[in-house]
Design an enzyme around this catalytic site. Structure first.
Site, PDB file in Angstrom:
ATOM      1  N   LYS A   1      29.004 109.147 114.746  1.00 48.46           N
ATOM      2  CA  LYS A   1      28.327 110.319 114.163  1.00 48.46           C
ATOM      3  C   LYS A   1      27.547 111.072 115.238  1.00 48.46           C
ATOM      4  O   LYS A   1      27.574 112.295 115.296  1.00 48.46           O
ATOM      5  CB  LYS A   1      27.409 109.874 113.010  1.00 48.46           C
TER       6      LYS A   1
ATOM      7  N   GLN B   1      21.784 104.738 107.429  1.00 44.90           N
ATOM      8  CA  GLN B   1      23.077 104.053 107.422  1.00 44.90           C
ATOM      9  C   GLN B   1      23.022 102.828 106.503  1.00 44.90           C
ATOM     10  O   GLN B   1      22.088 102.031 106.567  1.00 44.90           O
ATOM     11  CB  GLN B   1      23.458 103.653 108.856  1.00 44.90           C
TER      12      GLN B   1
ATOM     13  N   ASP C   1      24.097 112.995 103.275  1.00 40.19           N
ATOM     14  CA  ASP C   1      25.060 111.990 102.798  1.00 40.19           C
ATOM     15  C   ASP C   1      25.411 112.220 101.327  1.00 40.19           C
ATOM     16  O   ASP C   1      26.375 111.638 100.818  1.00 40.19           O
ATOM     17  CB  ASP C   1      24.443 110.583 102.924  1.00 40.19           C
TER      18      ASP C   1
END
Ligand code: GUN
Length: 294
Positions: free
Chosen positions: A53, A97, A120
């Site tokens: 990422k 994450q 997200d």
């Protein structure tokens, strides 16, 4: 003859599109889009995902910040960092994450993220908005799948879409998106999961089969209708004596036998995976430009 849905190629094209938009933003004298990622503990797979990422941010000209915490930090410390990022005007969006170490409530942590920075798309407000068809951050994997269907102009309206898996990150949101009253949606959707009976009878009816079960090689040729589109979300690292690294990546679909029956199919690697990362970049750009109206 089947056509490969080339996620690697499409994601590279989208990165170029995003990089151009970043150039325009900078030319206008506005600030560079900025994504932050929080990583707690040293899970190997998570390390790799976050590294990808960060690298993708560099490729398109975004600023990125990686926030690392030891496995044993308290929930309070993590919540305090989330609060900082929520209030940091230079940060357009950030992710935590997953999975988090066991002593965290993932639900509580996700709820602490400002929905406007939740690139997200995991916050209940974004999931609720997406479900209602309102502007929302859509989580990266479902967003990437829809983008692939769009770019390959695969007809979805009135088609039977069978989704294998009901996870909050993939199965649930993609089933909602595919049934939405919208272009590249309007499908009739069936969701199958671990308790589904006669699963083969259902998958054989699928015009579009989206597989997100997390079971390597689950879908075999006898489960697929001739001419179907198959989207494989699975990713499994298995030992191989045929590769230099000693590992290879396989999906939830037995590609070699299933591909012959398909009109379109995503490979693993190089299908859905690369799209997930560019979807996160797209969401960050949308956040930076305030394009989602809350
Ligand atoms: N873990 C596996 N996939 C994802 C993802 O898309 N976002 C985050 N934050 N964690 C994940």
């Amino acid at each position: 003859m089947y056509q490969i849905i080339d996620g690697k190629k499409i994601s590279a094209e989208i990165k170029i599109e995003i990089a151009k938009q970043v150039e325009e933003i900078i030319l206008k004298g506005e600030k560079r889009p900025h994504l932050a990622a929080i990583l707690v503990g040293g899970d190997g797979a998570s390390e790799t995902y976050v590294a990808h990422k960060v690298k993708a941010c560099e490729q398109v000209g975004f600023k990125s910040t990686m926030v690392r915490f030891a496995e044993d930090i308290s929930e309070l410390e993590l919540l305090s960092k989330i609060d900082d990022l929520n209030n940091d005007s230079d940060i357009d969006g950030f992710i935590v994450q997953l999975p988090l170490p066991k002593h965290f409530s993932e639900e509580k942590i996700i709820r602490a993220i400002n929905p406007k920075k939740d690139v997200d798309g995991f916050h209940p407000e974004n999931i609720g908005r997406m479900t209602l068809g309102l502007p929302a951050f859509v989580s990266a994997t479902p967003f990437g799948i829809v983008e692939l269907l769009k770019r390959y102009k695969i007809e979805t309206s009135g088609k039977h879409c069978v989704v294998l898996g009901r996870s909050n990150i993939v199965g649930k949101p993609i089933s909602i998106l595919m049934s939405q009253k919208a272009e590249f949606a309007n499908a009739t959707v069936t969701v199958c999961h671990s308790r589904t009976q006669n699963i083969k009878e259902i998958t054989k009816q699928a015009d579009i089969l989206i597989v997100a079960l997390g079971q390597q090689g689950f879908v075999t040729a006898d489960m697929v209708k001739n001419g179907a589109t198959v989207i494989d979300v699975g990713i499994h690292r298995v030992k191989s004596d045929k590769t230099k690294s000693g590992w290879k990546l396989l999906g939830d679909v037995k590609f070699d036998e299933v591909a012959e029956k398909c009109s379109y199919i995503t490979p693993v690697p190089g299908g859905v995976g690369p799209m997930t990362i560019v979807s996160l970049l797209k969401n960050t750009l949308l956040a930076a430009q305030n394009k989602i109206e809350f």
